[in-house]
Design an enzyme around this catalytic site. Structure first.
Site, PDB file in Angstrom:
ATOM      1  N   THR A  18       0.537  -1.797  -0.215  1.00  0.00           N
ATOM      2  CA  THR A  18      -0.020  -0.385  -0.206  1.00  0.00           C
ATOM      3  C   THR A  18       0.976   1.533  -0.244  1.00  0.00           C
ATOM      4  OG1 THR A  18      -1.493  -1.471   1.015  1.00  0.00           O
ATOM      5  CG2 THR A  18      -1.767   0.954   0.747  1.00  0.00           C
ATOM      6  N   ARG A  22       7.562  -2.848   2.367  1.00  0.00           N
ATOM      7  CA  ARG A  22       8.155  -2.954   4.340  1.00  0.00           C
ATOM      8  C   ARG A  22       8.307  -3.828   4.528  1.00  0.00           C
ATOM      9  NH1 ARG A  22       3.334   0.803   6.841  1.00  0.00           N
ATOM     10  NH2 ARG A  22       3.560   2.737   5.413  1.00  0.00           N
ATOM     11  N   SER A 113       6.372   3.971   8.946  1.00  0.00           N
ATOM     12  CA  SER A 113       5.054   4.775   8.546  1.00  0.00           C
ATOM     13  C   SER A 113       4.562   4.492  10.458  1.00  0.00           C
ATOM     14  CB  SER A 113       3.991   4.616   8.066  1.00  0.00           C
ATOM     15  OG  SER A 113       2.941   4.934   8.108  1.00  0.00           O
ATOM     16  N   HIS A 114       3.538   3.614  10.439  1.00  0.00           N
ATOM     17  CA  HIS A 114       3.284   3.553  12.326  1.00  0.00           C
ATOM     18  C   HIS A 114       3.453   2.308  12.794  1.00  0.00           C
ATOM     19  CE1 HIS A 114       0.256   2.147   9.102  1.00  0.00           C
ATOM     20  NE2 HIS A 114       0.113   1.252   9.254  1.00  0.00           N
ATOM     21  N   ASP A 278       2.685   9.980  13.410  1.00  0.00           N
ATOM     22  CA  ASP A 278       3.010   9.028  13.530  1.00  0.00           C
ATOM     23  C   ASP A 278       4.264   8.966  13.535  1.00  0.00           C
ATOM     24  OD1 ASP A 278       2.832   9.525  11.070  1.00  0.00           O
ATOM     25  OD2 ASP A 278       2.258   7.216  10.368  1.00  0.00           O
ATOM     26  N   ASP A 280       5.820   8.567  10.686  1.00  0.00           N
ATOM     27  CA  ASP A 280       6.644   9.286   9.874  1.00  0.00           C
ATOM     28  C   ASP A 280       6.360  10.794   9.503  1.00  0.00           C
ATOM     29  OD1 ASP A 280       4.269   8.264   8.884  1.00  0.00           O
ATOM     30  OD2 ASP A 280       5.371   8.166   6.726  1.00  0.00           O
ATOM     31  N   ASP A 282       2.516  11.731   8.719  1.00  0.00           N
ATOM     32  CA  ASP A 282       1.667  11.835   7.794  1.00  0.00           C
ATOM     33  C   ASP A 282       0.599  11.320   8.482  1.00  0.00           C
ATOM     34  OD1 ASP A 282       2.122   8.968   7.806  1.00  0.00           O
ATOM     35  OD2 ASP A 282       2.370   9.222   6.067  1.00  0.00           O
ATOM     36  N   ARG A 283       0.301  10.914   9.470  1.00  0.00           N
ATOM     37  CA  ARG A 283      -1.147  11.063   9.834  1.00  0.00           C
ATOM     38  C   ARG A 283      -0.838  11.354  11.228  1.00  0.00           C
ATOM     39  NH1 ARG A 283      -2.685   4.112  10.156  1.00  0.00           N
ATOM     40  NH2 ARG A 283      -1.744   3.782   8.265  1.00  0.00           N
ATOM     41  N   THR A 345      -8.208   2.154  -1.010  1.00  0.00           N
ATOM     42  CA  THR A 345      -6.786   2.720   0.443  1.00  0.00           C
ATOM     43  C   THR A 345      -5.642   2.504  -0.254  1.00  0.00           C
ATOM     44  OG1 THR A 345      -7.535   0.892   1.494  1.00  0.00           O
ATOM     45  CG2 THR A 345      -5.583   1.324   2.332  1.00  0.00           C
ATOM     46  N   SER A 366      -7.882   5.824   7.896  1.00  0.00           N
ATOM     47  CA  SER A 366      -6.734   5.285   8.953  1.00  0.00           C
ATOM     48  C   SER A 366      -6.314   6.944   9.173  1.00  0.00           C
ATOM     49  CB  SER A 366      -5.824   4.056   8.377  1.00  0.00           C
ATOM     50  OG  SER A 366      -5.571   5.621   7.224  1.00  0.00           O
ATOM     51  N   LYS A 377      -0.245  12.546   2.442  1.00  0.00           N
ATOM     52  CA  LYS A 377      -0.850  12.821   4.254  1.00  0.00           C
ATOM     53  C   LYS A 377      -0.059  13.775   5.152  1.00  0.00           C
ATOM     54  CE  LYS A 377      -1.400   8.057   5.775  1.00  0.00           C
ATOM     55  NZ  LYS A 377      -0.876   7.551   4.890  1.00  0.00           N
TER      56      LYS A 377
HETATM   57  C1  G1P Z   1      -2.787   1.359   6.188  1.00  0.00           C
HETATM   58  C2  G1P Z   1      -4.317   2.107   5.832  1.00  0.00           C
HETATM   59  C3  G1P Z   1      -4.004   3.095   4.733  1.00  0.00           C
HETATM   60  C4  G1P Z   1      -2.508   3.954   4.822  1.00  0.00           C
HETATM   61  C5  G1P Z   1      -1.613   3.024   4.601  1.00  0.00           C
HETATM   62  C6  G1P Z   1      -0.217   3.615   4.908  1.00  0.00           C
HETATM   63  O1  G1P Z   1      -2.810   0.407   4.988  1.00  0.00           O
HETATM   64  O2  G1P Z   1      -5.136   1.415   6.395  1.00  0.00           O
HETATM   65  O3  G1P Z   1      -5.175   3.664   4.523  1.00  0.00           O
HETATM   66  O4  G1P Z   1      -2.900   5.036   3.237  1.00  0.00           O
HETATM   67  O5  G1P Z   1      -1.611   2.256   5.747  1.00  0.00           O
HETATM   68  O6  G1P Z   1      -0.388   4.860   5.842  1.00  0.00           O
HETATM   69  P1  G1P Z   1      -3.196  -1.514   5.073  1.00  0.00           P
HETATM   70  O7  G1P Z   1      -2.637  -1.793   5.894  1.00  0.00           O
HETATM   71  O8  G1P Z   1      -4.714  -1.574   5.436  1.00  0.00           O
HETATM   72  O9  G1P Z   1      -3.328  -1.512   3.685  1.00  0.00           O
HETATM   73 ZN    ZN Z   2       2.895   7.281   8.057  1.00  0.00          ZN
END
Ligand code: G1P
Ligand code: ZN
Length: 561
Positions: A18, A22, A113-114, A278, A280, A282-283, A345, A366, A377
């Site tokens: 996505t 990772r 990211s998170h 979060d 990085d 962006d959230r 997404t 999210s 974001k």
């Molecule tokens: C998740 C979130 C999605 C977001 C992405 C990156 O992806 O659901 O909205 O864009 O993290 O921050 P997912 O793990 O669901 O594929």
């Molecule tokens: Zn992030």
């Protein structure tokens, strides 16, 4: 400078998900793993001569090592210039801002990211294109294909480590490295969008805020603006020093993982406004005193009140949300007479709409919200937008949201994450449900309706809980016509309630099944229900229809937000 070509063999599984590639840190630390991916990326991009690359990450474990490697590979691959954030740091939105402002050909974000960090956590790499946004699937798929046939990579050999801590210019062969202030360009952009004078006055009047940077890269950005420019007292930003392991925390700003902030925002003496970002940055999460704002509602509130913010006073061209995000923003778009878009997404699907000027704001359930100011974001942006609204209206977070519900109705919303599902079980669950979708259309789920009425959460006439439509969401990009299939299973009930199921594309271990629930409630006398109770009928229906416990082998979701 000596450029060498190192022979290598392909690694399986280097397909970006996505949001970039990772994996667990240990995977990235295998010899040649990062190098193979970076070489595949460079091989996929057109001529690098004369081009500028922006590079930085969220400071997690392995960030500095990876920056050193990528700089030496960029020089060997012919880049003219690399702009790297001091200390190897750049938040995702800041990288996007730098790429756009300085006209770079692209950027590399090092982040998972998170996801947790540290030696046992995750690492990630993502490429952003010249508009500052995530590379589209055409590029990420080409990179993946290249990783599978790679036989070597080129790199500048040895030498001493490049000094990432001192601002200034370094040369590496024919390439220039500029170590830049990671914060300045982003902070300036924020000042150009928001009413800093009004926000300064809000703090000067004694209002208080707590911003939890979760020991991640958002700290320096939040401190520079909130404490530096807006006069918020020192200590407004907590957990503000980026740490390689995020202090052992899970840097995901939601009520489950930001428990410290949730506690701080509870009770009469709590600050007026709470926020978190979060890994990085962006959230974002938005809290009032004893009040949680869902990300879907946040997007809708920002859209409805954008005229109060200098950067958006001229109005919005349109609003985009990801498919699982609640329809709250659609209601606002309708009232404003502007277009609304429903995308798959992932932020990469917003890029074309933003570039084409079709939308000004976009968001995901999210905890992601953003606008056309960058192509990612942006956590701090969302927080400042809210702060601007608090300052402009004199209302509390709760008052703003309740006023919004009174005007537009409330979209009850929740996401259940079933984590650590065996991959084959998760695939079987989704595949089985996908096959059964056509047969579900027109079926009634009276138990759900009965539960709903018994709990006093809805009228008896709520369409008897009949499924009106069921599909696997497919999206045709209105700008370039590209089609993305299999973006999530949707069960759409009469009356607008929805259940959505999809598999996460960002995890690194097993599968995570995300189940999203939404139900609209127009009646203000029913805007005070506990969210899980309001959604209980849908939760029960999902279990009945998809057999979640049985098929996952789990007792329930690990995280409910
Ligand atoms: C998740 C979130 C999605 C977001 C992405 C990156 O992806 O659901 O909205 O864009 O993290 O921050 P997912 O793990 O669901 O594929
Ligand atoms: Zn992030």
């Amino acid at each position: 400078m000596k450029i060498v070509t190192v022979a290598t063999t392909a690694f399986a599984g280097q397909r970006p998900g996505t949001s970039g590639l990772r994996k667990q840190v240990g995977v990235f630390m295998q010899p040649h793993y990062l190098e193979n991916f970076v070489q595949a990326l460079f091989d996929t991009l057109p001529d690098k001569a004369g081009q500028t690359l922006v590079l930085g990450g969220d400071g997690r474990y392995h960030n500095r090592v990876a920056v050193q490697t990528i700089l030496r590979m960029a020089a060997a691959n012919g880049y003219a210039r690399v702009l790297v954030g001091q200390g190897g740091l750049l938040s995702t939105p800041a990288l996007s801002a730098v790429v756009r402002k300085l006209g770079a050909s692209g950027g590399i974000v090092l982040s998972a990211s998170h996801n947790p960090g540290g030696p046992d956590g995750d690492f990630g790499i993502k490429y952003n294109i010249a508009n500052g946004g995530p590379a589209p699937e055409t590029i990420t798929e080409a990179v993946y294909t290249r990783t599978q046939g790679i036989t070597g990579y080129t790199i500048v050999e040895g030498g001493t480590a490049i000094d990432l801590d001192t601002l200034g210019t370094i040369t590496l062969g024919d390439m220039t490295i500029e170590v830049i202030d990671p914060v300045a360009i982003h902070a300036q952009l924020m000042a150009s969008l928001f009413d800093f004078a009004a926000m300064r006055a809000w703090f000067a009047a004694g209002h208080r805020m707590q911003y939890d940077a979760m020991c991640a890269v958002g700290g320096p950005y939040a401190k520079a603006v909130l404490e530096g420019r807006l006069g918020a007292p020192a200590g407004t930003v907590v957990n503000g020093e980026p740490l390689e392991d995020f202090g052992g925390h899970h840097p995901d700003p939601n009520p489950a993982h930001a428990a410290q902030l949730m506690a701080a925002m509870s009770g009469q003496s709590a600050p007026d406004f709470g926020a978190a970002s979060d890994g990085d940055a962006d959230r974002n999460m938005i809290l009032g005193r004893d009040f949680v704002v869902t990300p879907s509602d946040s997007l809708a509130v920002l859209a409805a009140n954008a005229h109060l913010v200098p950067g958006y006073r001229a109005g919005l061209t349109g609003i985009a949300r990801s498919m699982p995000t609640s329809c709250a923003a659609d209601a606002v778009a309708k009232a404003l007479g502007i277009a609304s878009y429903e995308t798959p997404t992932g932020w990469k699907f917003f890029g074309n709409l933003l570039d084409a000027g079709r939308v000004t704001l976009c968001g995901e359930e999210s905890y992601g919200t953003g606008s056309d100011h960058v192509r990612e974001k942006d956590g701090l942006w969302a927080v400042l937008f809210w702060l601007n609204l608090l300052a402009a209206t004199g209302q509390s977070v709760e008052q703003i949201v309740r006023g919004h519900w009174a005007r537009f109705g409330r979209h009850y919303y929740s996401r259940h994450d079933w984590e650590g599902v065996a991959t084959d079980r998760a695939d079987a669950l989704v595949n089985s449900l996908r096959e059964r979708l056509p047969g579900l259309v027109g079926t009634r789920w009276p138990e759900a309706g009965a539960a709903c009425v018994a709990a006093g959460v809805a009228d008896a006439d709520i369409g008897a809980w009949q499924i009106e439509a069921a599909d696997d969401f497919a999206y045709t990009d209105p700008v370039d016509g590209s089609v993305s299939h299999k973006q999530g299973l949707r069960l759409l009930f009469a009356g607008g309630a929805r259940i959505v199921l999809r598999l996460s594309g960002t995890g690194t271990q097993g599968a995570t099944l995300r189940v999203y629930f939404e139900r609209y409630e127009a009646d203000p006398s029913r805007h005070d229900l506990p969210t899980q109770a309001a959604l209980a009928p849908l939760i029960a229906a999902a279990e009945q229809i998809a057999g979640l416990c049985l098929r996952t082998g789990l007792n329930g979701p690990a995280v409910i937000t």
